[in-house]
Scaffold this active site. Structure first.
Site, short mmCIF file in Angstrom:
data_model
loop_
_atom_site.label_atom_id
_atom_site.label_comp_id
_atom_site.label_asym_id
_atom_site.label_seq_id
_atom_site.Cartn_x
_atom_site.Cartn_y
_atom_site.Cartn_z
N HIS A 110 -2.88 3.03 -4.63
CA HIS A 110 -2.24 2.57 -3.39
C HIS A 110 -0.82 2.08 -3.70
CE1 HIS A 110 -5.66 3.10 -0.70
NE2 HIS A 110 -6.43 2.63 -1.66
N ASP A 143 0.86 -1.18 0.00
CA ASP A 143 0.00 0.00 0.00
C ASP A 143 0.90 1.24 0.00
OD1 ASP A 143 -2.30 1.77 0.40
OD2 ASP A 143 -3.34 -0.07 0.97
N GLU A 182 -9.84 2.66 -5.09
CA GLU A 182 -9.49 4.04 -4.73
C GLU A 182 -8.34 4.61 -5.55
OE1 GLU A 182 -10.85 4.28 -0.12
OE2 GLU A 182 -8.89 3.37 -0.44
C1 ACM Z 1 -10.97 -0.58 0.65
O1 ACM Z 1 -11.48 -0.54 1.79
N1 ACM Z 1 -10.36 0.47 0.15
C2 ACM Z 1 -11.05 -1.78 -0.16
#
Ligand code: ACM
Length: 761
Positions: free
Chosen positions: A260, A193, A323
């Site tokens: 990420h 991440d 995201e």
């Molecule tokens: C997430 O909670 N961004 C998968």
């Protein structure tokens, strides 16, 4: 042996017994009939000679029983002579499912039969649970049960985020052990991440030399380390994967892409879009750094996947996809050129293409791609599986399009949502998701028809660790909600029974204690509720007791002694005179405590004090997060409820008659949040001085100023503000607004006290 359906047996054969069995998750079919069996230290566990898998399972059972019941059992090769616990694999076993088994308790012992290793293992777990009721150690009387069991879902998952905070390999093993004891079978391991890359990749050593380490806010101060991080070597990963496999758990690794990706871009800036090297992120939230879409980057990721596939035998490889805000892609001429060359209409389609490239690569290597529901947005290859996290709509859309799906929606199955709103909770997000809401979450959306519903592989709870810096935080967040997940995922819906679950939970809580698992007792903790203003006015309080699960008997004391089942039973609200200390506890039917006793001091000073969780957000954003003074705290307290969009707290219904002053316990907290497009929603309040002040306003946040308390420029992160409060009469809301610049820290309020005496000069 003939078994009968669970519902039927509840009605006819032994309702009280079945409900009281110490089993979690509840097996598919249970009958209670005949004479039981006493397991003693000389009872052998017998396996067929030469069945290595059965012996491993028997050794596991013996180890668990020794650790949790102090009952040492010897494992022996068959044939059986005399009473015994027998674990047998039999291709003719009545339960066909590979994870299914039968278990029978008779005066001759306990007999578990399964076709496959996994089923035998789960039968052994059930045997262990029968041998570990809520109380006692040593010899144990096991009732005569006849069980025929198999799981509801093939995917019974738990996600562990090791990127935001790192867990040592032994800590990961602790969680794997608990998964096994709950018959969960997929560990989704979030390994990369923005805040850290945690998996050694031999070909790209900078991923861990650089990407595994971040510099926290306030590094080196207030107990924060100079750098935070860690990673798993390939040897450690192989050992963890093997450890999980012995417990019939598949580890599904996640490498998040195309977003990420900041830790990867920090390690190799050529993977990124801007050409710049960002730091490994010390911030939580949604960061802008994406992988670029060059061939070199795709090759890099495929090379990484080669090493990942060599370490993880799982069919599924998770590629994230969540995201990924596309600002960098939109701003990059090179990315746009590639998008147009590929004749893709927009950045969502480009993400789709990117994920599709990974899917093809995995498919060519005999693996399958799974990703978060954003991977649906630009279209998706049919073989891809979707993990629905933004509620359940992603699952519904995906199943209708013919994709397999796993349900892990936020907030329903997110373990970083707090277990309750209690003041004594530690960190997490709000709203809280109670044990009951976990239990009753229905994984198969009702709008799916039968054919679409077949695409639901199962369900999964997700442990994100931004605010879970230690294993203790994680344990508090995960347990006992893992029990609710396990029963929802394993037990057929027809046998789901919330009250039966609660009756069976004390045995499980005892197993946690025996294994030093720091579970939360939030569902059973006594809430001690009073009308503060009425009590201040009259000197008498009407006290109401309850708990979140609405379960157990509540007992209380008013004399300072510790309550237990022999203390007065709470029946109706109590009338007490101030000052008094109320202590209360919920007890189970057998008199044992369901939670630690809780206490509340009722005197005028405490009634005029609100702690962090008793203050509300000011009107506007409903974002609520409970954090600690440092991101990498090593203890569970203190914690502060904050709203990163508006540094403002509301003290509702303050009785201001006679109040002359205010005292606020506050903390300066790092503002380490990346809010992407929502950053513009952060409210700034006009300050009078460079570092700002805490302004107390009457009735609402535009109301008259009653106090202005300057914020200290420096000094300790935790401090007390106090000052005179302009005199008022009656009951009013108070708005406490921090006017400090939003480029600076966030301020947390630990407690607010209203004082009747003038402050000493
Ligand atoms: C997430 O909670 N961004 C998968």
């Amino acid at each position: 042996m003939k078994t009968i359906g669970f519902i039927f047996c509840l009605a006819l054969a032994g309702a009280a017994h079945a409900a009281a069995l110490p089993l979690l998750p509840m097996p598919a079919q249970v009958t209670v009939a005949g004479d039981g069996f006493t397991v003693a230290a000389n009872t052998p566990i017998v396996v067929d000679a030469g069945d290595g898998a059965a012996r491993r399972t028997a050794d596991y059972l013996a180890d668990l029983t020794a650790r949790t019941r102090h009952l040492p059992l010897q494992v022996k090769d068959g044939p059986v002579a005399g009473a015994a616990i027998v674990l047998t694999r039999d291709p003719q076993a009545p339960v066909i499912h590979a994870e299914g088994y039968t278990l029978d308790v008779t005066p001759q012992g306990i007999r578990v039969v399964a076709r496959e290793e996994a089923g035998l293992f789960y039968g052994a777990i059930t045997a262990w649970q029968l041998m570990t009721p809520a109380h006692g150690t040593g010899d144990v009387q096991v009732p005569a049960v006849h069980i025929r069991d198999e799981p509801r879902f093939a995917w019974r998952g738990f996600m562990l985020d090791s990127a935001r905070h790192f867990q040592a390999p032994d800590e990961v093993r602790t969680l794997i052990d608990q998964m096994a004891q709950h018959k969960l079978n997929v560990l989704h391991w979030h390994l990369t991440d923005d805040q850290g890359w945690r998996i050694e990749i031999k070909r790209y050593p900078d991923l861990t030399r650089i990407g595994a380490w971040r510099t926290p806010p306030d590094a080196g101060e207030d107990g924060e380390p100079q750098r935070y991080g860690g990673f798993y070597t390939q040897d450690e990963i192989r050992a963890i994967v093997a450890y999980a496999a012995e417990r019939h758990i598949t580890v599904v690794p996640e490498l998040d892409m195309p977003g990420h990706a900041q830790a990867a871009v920090a390690s190799y800036p050529a993977l990124g879009v801007t050409g710049q090297r960002p730091p490994v992120s010390p911030d939580w939230g949604v960061n802008p750094y994406l992988y670029n879409v060059d061939d070199n980057t795709l090759h890099f990721l495929q090379n990484v996947l080669d090493e990942v596939m060599a370490l993880f035998p799982s069919t599924y490889i998770h590629v994230g996809g969540d995201e990924a805000v596309k600002d960098q892609w939109k701003a990059s001429a090179a990315v746009q050129a590639r998008m147009h060359a590929l004749k893709l209409k927009d950045e969502n389609a480009l993400q789709s293409w990117f994920i599709g490239q990974m899917g093809q690569y995995l498919a060519a290597h005999g693996r399958r791609l799974i990703g978060w529901d954003e991977i649906l947005e630009g279209g998706l290859p049919a073989s891809a599986t979707v993990m629905s996290w933004r509620g359940t709509q992603g699952a519904i859309d995906a199943a209708r399009q013919g994709h397999d799906v796993v349900l892990s929606p936020a907030p329903q199955l997110y373990l970083d949502q707090m277990q309750s709103d209690r003041a004594d909770e530690t960190t997490g997000r709000l709203p809280s998701t109670s044990l009951e809401s976990f239990y009753t979450f229905e994984a198969v959306p009702k709008v799916l028809d039968a054919a679409q519903a077949k695409h639901v592989l199962g369900m999964q709870a997700n442990m994100w660790t931004e605010h879970m810096p230690t294993l203790r935080h994680i344990e508090h967040a995960v347990f006992p909600r893992m029990d609710a997940l396990a029963e929802a995922a394993w037990t057929p819906v027809s046998a789901h029974d919330w009250h039966g679950f609660l009756d069976r939970l004390p045995a499980q809580l005892a197993r946690y204690r025996a294994q030093d698992i720091a579970y939360a007792d939030s569902a059973f903790a006594a809430n001690i509720v009073v009308d503060r203003n009425a009590a201040i006015s009259s000197g008498q309080a009407t006290v109401t007791l309850d708990n979140q699960a609405n379960y157990g008997s509540l007992h209380y004391t008013t004399d300072g002694s510790t309550p237990d089942a022999s203390s007065p039973l709470y029946v109706t609200p109590l009338r007490v005179s101030l000052p008094v200390t109320i202590k209360a506890v919920a007890t189970a039917a057998d008199g044992s405590l369901l939670a630690a006793p809780r206490e509340r001091v009722l005197d005028v000073a405490s009634l005029r004090t609100r702690s962090t969780g008793e203050l509300e957000n000011c009107p506007g954003s409903d974002f609520r997060l409970r954090v600690q003074p440092t991101p990498d705290a090593t203890t569970l307290a203190p914690s502060y409820l904050i709203n990163v969009f508006d540094n403002c707290r509301l003290y509702r219904a303050a009785k201001l008659d006679g109040i002359e002053a205010i005292r606020v316990d506050a903390a300066r907290l790092p503002r380490n949040y990346q809010l992407a497009h929502e950053a513009k929603l952060v409210k700034e309040h006009q300050a009078a001085t460079p570092q700002g002040e805490l302004v107390v306003r009457l009735d609402n946040c535009q109301g008259r100023t009653l106090a202005t308390l300057p914020l200290p420029k420096d000094g300790p992160a935790r401090f007390t503000l106090q000052g005179a409060l302009a005199r008022q009469a009656g009951v009013h809301d108070l708005c406490l607004v921090f006017t400090s610049p939003i480029s600076g820290p966030i301020y947390g309020v630990g407690a607010v006290s209203l004082l009747s005496a003038k402050l000493a000069p």
